[in-house]
Design a protein around this motif. Structure first.
Motif, PDB file in Angstrom:
ATOM      1  N   GLU A  59     -37.809 -17.122  69.727  1.00  0.00           N
ATOM      2  CA  GLU A  59     -36.558 -17.783  69.345  1.00  0.00           C
ATOM      3  C   GLU A  59     -36.017 -18.702  70.432  1.00  0.00           C
ATOM      4  OE1 GLU A  59     -32.043 -16.569  67.858  1.00  0.00           O
ATOM      5  OE2 GLU A  59     -33.601 -15.044  68.069  1.00  0.00           O
ATOM      6  N   HIS A  60     -36.103 -18.265  71.697  1.00  0.00           N
ATOM      7  CA  HIS A  60     -35.514 -19.060  72.775  1.00  0.00           C
ATOM      8  C   HIS A  60     -36.295 -20.351  73.040  1.00  0.00           C
ATOM      9  CE1 HIS A  60     -38.674 -16.993  75.106  1.00  0.00           C
ATOM     10  NE2 HIS A  60     -38.612 -18.046  75.904  1.00  0.00           N
ATOM     11  N   PHE A  61     -37.553 -20.430  72.530  1.00  0.00           N
ATOM     12  CA  PHE A  61     -38.377 -21.595  72.814  1.00  0.00           C
ATOM     13  C   PHE A  61     -38.643 -22.453  71.576  1.00  0.00           C
ATOM     14  CE2 PHE A  61     -42.653 -23.540  73.505  1.00  0.00           C
ATOM     15  CZ  PHE A  61     -42.284 -24.397  74.535  1.00  0.00           C
ATOM     16  N   ALA A  62     -38.285 -21.957  70.392  1.00  0.00           N
ATOM     17  CA  ALA A  62     -38.647 -22.636  69.141  1.00  0.00           C
ATOM     18  C   ALA A  62     -38.142 -24.069  69.091  1.00  0.00           C
ATOM     19  CB  ALA A  62     -38.119 -21.840  67.951  1.00  0.00           C
ATOM     20  N   GLU A  63     -36.896 -24.279  69.444  1.00  0.00           N
ATOM     21  CA  GLU A  63     -36.322 -25.621  69.384  1.00  0.00           C
ATOM     22  C   GLU A  63     -36.982 -26.550  70.400  1.00  0.00           C
ATOM     23  OE1 GLU A  63     -31.894 -27.710  69.088  1.00  0.00           O
ATOM     24  OE2 GLU A  63     -32.097 -25.643  69.795  1.00  0.00           O
ATOM     25  N   ALA A  64     -37.258 -26.023  71.579  1.00  0.00           N
ATOM     26  CA  ALA A  64     -37.915 -26.831  72.602  1.00  0.00           C
ATOM     27  C   ALA A  64     -39.329 -27.208  72.191  1.00  0.00           C
ATOM     28  CB  ALA A  64     -37.937 -26.076  73.927  1.00  0.00           C
ATOM     29  N   ALA A  65     -40.045 -26.294  71.525  1.00  0.00           N
ATOM     30  CA  ALA A  65     -41.409 -26.573  71.077  1.00  0.00           C
ATOM     31  C   ALA A  65     -41.427 -27.689  70.042  1.00  0.00           C
ATOM     32  CB  ALA A  65     -42.045 -25.312  70.498  1.00  0.00           C
ATOM     33  N   GLU A  66     -40.443 -27.686  69.154  1.00  0.00           N
ATOM     34  CA  GLU A  66     -40.367 -28.732  68.140  1.00  0.00           C
ATOM     35  C   GLU A  66     -40.041 -30.081  68.771  1.00  0.00           C
ATOM     36  OE1 GLU A  66     -37.613 -27.329  65.241  1.00  0.00           O
ATOM     37  OE2 GLU A  66     -38.871 -25.634  64.653  1.00  0.00           O
ATOM     38  N   GLU A 199     -35.866 -22.806  81.542  1.00  0.00           N
ATOM     39  CA  GLU A 199     -36.442 -21.566  81.017  1.00  0.00           C
ATOM     40  C   GLU A 199     -36.427 -20.476  82.073  1.00  0.00           C
ATOM     41  OE1 GLU A 199     -40.195 -20.414  78.184  1.00  0.00           O
ATOM     42  OE2 GLU A 199     -40.535 -21.873  79.765  1.00  0.00           O
ATOM     43  N   GLY A 200     -36.139 -19.248  81.627  1.00  0.00           N
ATOM     44  CA  GLY A 200     -36.235 -18.064  82.459  1.00  0.00           C
ATOM     45  C   GLY A 200     -37.052 -17.023  81.728  1.00  0.00           C
ATOM     46  N   VAL A 201     -37.044 -15.787  82.198  1.00  0.00           N
ATOM     47  CA  VAL A 201     -37.803 -14.718  81.562  1.00  0.00           C
ATOM     48  C   VAL A 201     -37.152 -14.365  80.228  1.00  0.00           C
ATOM     49  CG1 VAL A 201     -38.651 -12.356  81.773  1.00  0.00           C
ATOM     50  CG2 VAL A 201     -38.515 -13.816  83.795  1.00  0.00           C
ATOM     51  N   GLY A 202     -37.804 -14.725  79.129  1.00  0.00           N
ATOM     52  CA  GLY A 202     -37.290 -14.417  77.802  1.00  0.00           C
ATOM     53  C   GLY A 202     -36.079 -15.220  77.392  1.00  0.00           C
ATOM     54  N   THR A 203     -35.750 -16.272  78.123  1.00  0.00           N
ATOM     55  CA  THR A 203     -34.599 -17.100  77.784  1.00  0.00           C
ATOM     56  C   THR A 203     -34.962 -18.573  77.944  1.00  0.00           C
ATOM     57  OG1 THR A 203     -33.728 -17.132  80.052  1.00  0.00           O
ATOM     58  CG2 THR A 203     -33.000 -15.338  78.626  1.00  0.00           C
ATOM     59  N   GLY A 204     -34.187 -19.424  77.290  1.00  0.00           N
ATOM     60  CA  GLY A 204     -34.395 -20.856  77.415  1.00  0.00           C
ATOM     61  C   GLY A 204     -33.183 -21.600  76.882  1.00  0.00           C
ATOM     62  N   ARG A 205     -32.971 -22.808  77.383  1.00  0.00           N
ATOM     63  CA  ARG A 205     -31.812 -23.594  76.950  1.00  0.00           C
ATOM     64  C   ARG A 205     -32.138 -25.071  76.953  1.00  0.00           C
ATOM     65  NH1 ARG A 205     -28.784 -23.419  81.110  1.00  0.00           N
ATOM     66  NH2 ARG A 205     -28.078 -25.531  81.570  1.00  0.00           N
ATOM     67  N   LEU A 206     -31.827 -25.746  75.852  1.00  0.00           N
ATOM     68  CA  LEU A 206     -31.925 -27.198  75.781  1.00  0.00           C
ATOM     69  C   LEU A 206     -30.592 -27.805  76.183  1.00  0.00           C
ATOM     70  CD1 LEU A 206     -33.897 -28.089  72.522  1.00  0.00           C
ATOM     71  CD2 LEU A 206     -34.545 -28.641  74.862  1.00  0.00           C
ATOM     72  N   GLU A 207     -30.644 -28.880  76.946  1.00  0.00           N
ATOM     73  CA  GLU A 207     -29.438 -29.545  77.434  1.00  0.00           C
ATOM     74  C   GLU A 207     -29.540 -31.032  77.120  1.00  0.00           C
ATOM     75  OE1 GLU A 207     -26.024 -30.111  78.513  1.00  0.00           O
ATOM     76  OE2 GLU A 207     -26.605 -28.168  79.378  1.00  0.00           O
ATOM     77  N   ASP A 208     -28.472 -31.606  76.550  1.00  0.00           N
ATOM     78  CA  ASP A 208     -28.497 -33.035  76.229  1.00  0.00           C
ATOM     79  C   ASP A 208     -27.382 -33.820  76.913  1.00  0.00           C
ATOM     80  OD1 ASP A 208     -26.303 -32.140  74.838  1.00  0.00           O
ATOM     81  OD2 ASP A 208     -26.870 -33.022  72.917  1.00  0.00           O
ATOM     82  N   ASP A 209     -26.615 -33.146  77.768  1.00  0.00           N
ATOM     83  CA  ASP A 209     -25.542 -33.848  78.475  1.00  0.00           C
ATOM     84  C   ASP A 209     -26.149 -34.956  79.331  1.00  0.00           C
ATOM     85  OD1 ASP A 209     -22.821 -34.182  79.649  1.00  0.00           O
ATOM     86  OD2 ASP A 209     -23.888 -33.547  81.453  1.00  0.00           O
TER      87      ASP A 209
END
Length: 250
Positions: A59-66, A199-209
């Protein structure tokens, strides 16, 4: 209605709306509900959101993969391991098993398959541009053992020799550098604003600022300035791979 005007109704930026339109951001249920309200589309976006949300990636990487799949340029700093797009199946299996030691074999194989599928980006001879800065530590850590590591390094070297990717190694003797605190991935698109992925262990965040993306783009430039040239990086990667082979067969 402009992107900025619609973004105000969703409490997001106009660039975020542009990324939804371009398909570089996933449609979340809360945004789907607000879009239906703002555009008077009854439950159209909410009904279609469920199907679009399904992904073979965590889940934490799905958006980044797309987003990665439609990017025109990808620049990444990898401090701890060989980037996922460049991994071999054996190397990826060792990585997943290390942080999921009790997972069923079928789960590990699903994760490995999904990761290797991402490498289809490399089937195109020129696009996207892939520029990786890899810390020397990631190349010397014997992930999966000597044989697995040698295969992984030879694979990266082969991609470099095909002129498919640009790789720079950040050597130990570079000392302190601009991204000591973690990895980053910068993604540029033809018809959407750029994105930054942490990305971290089991976490991830997309940033658009825009300010954050601009700052981290400069950070990547500092990293390339400290790293070895592509030619010297290739030589080091091949030397480490050869050392793995020698250690395996004394």
């Amino acid at each position: 209605m402009s992107q900025e005007e619609l973004g105000q109704r969703l409490f997001v930026s106009g660039s975020f709306i542009g990324q939804l339109e371009a398909g570089t951001r996933r449609m979340q249920r809360e945004y789907a509900r607000l879009l239906d309200e703002a555009l008077g589309t009854e439950d159209f976006f909410q009904r279609n959101c469920g199907a679009a949300a399904k992904s073979k990636y965590p889940e934490h990487f799905a958006e980044a993969a797309e987003a990665e799949a439609v990017a025109t340029e990808i620049r990444q700093f990898a401090p701890l391991l060989i980037p996922g797009i460049l991994q071999t199946p054996a190397y990826a299996r060792a990585v997943f098993r290390a942080y999921r030691p009790t997972a069923p074999e079928a789960v590990i194989e699903e994760l490995v398959t999904a990761r290797i599928d991402r490498a289809r980006l490399l089937d195109d001879p020129t696009s996207p541009l892939l520029w990786m800065v890899i810390d020397e530590a990631a190349l010397r850590r014997q992930t999966g053992g000597l044989e697995v590591m040698a295969e992984a390094l030879h694979h990266v070297a082969a991609l470099i020799r095909r002129n498919r990717i640009v790789v720079q190694v950040l050597p130990f003797d570079a000392g302190a550098h601009a991204s000591m605190e973690g990895s980053m991935k910068l993604m540029d698109f033809e018809d959407a604003p750029p994105l930054l992925y942490f990305e971290g262990v089991g976490t991830g965040r997309l940033e658009d600022d825009p300010a954050t993306v601009r700052y981290q783009r400069r950070t990547f430039q500092f990293l390339t300035a400290c790293a070895l040239s592509p030619e010297r990086s290739l030589a080091l990667i091949e030397d480490i791979a050869q050392d793995c082979g020698h250690e395996e067969h004394p």
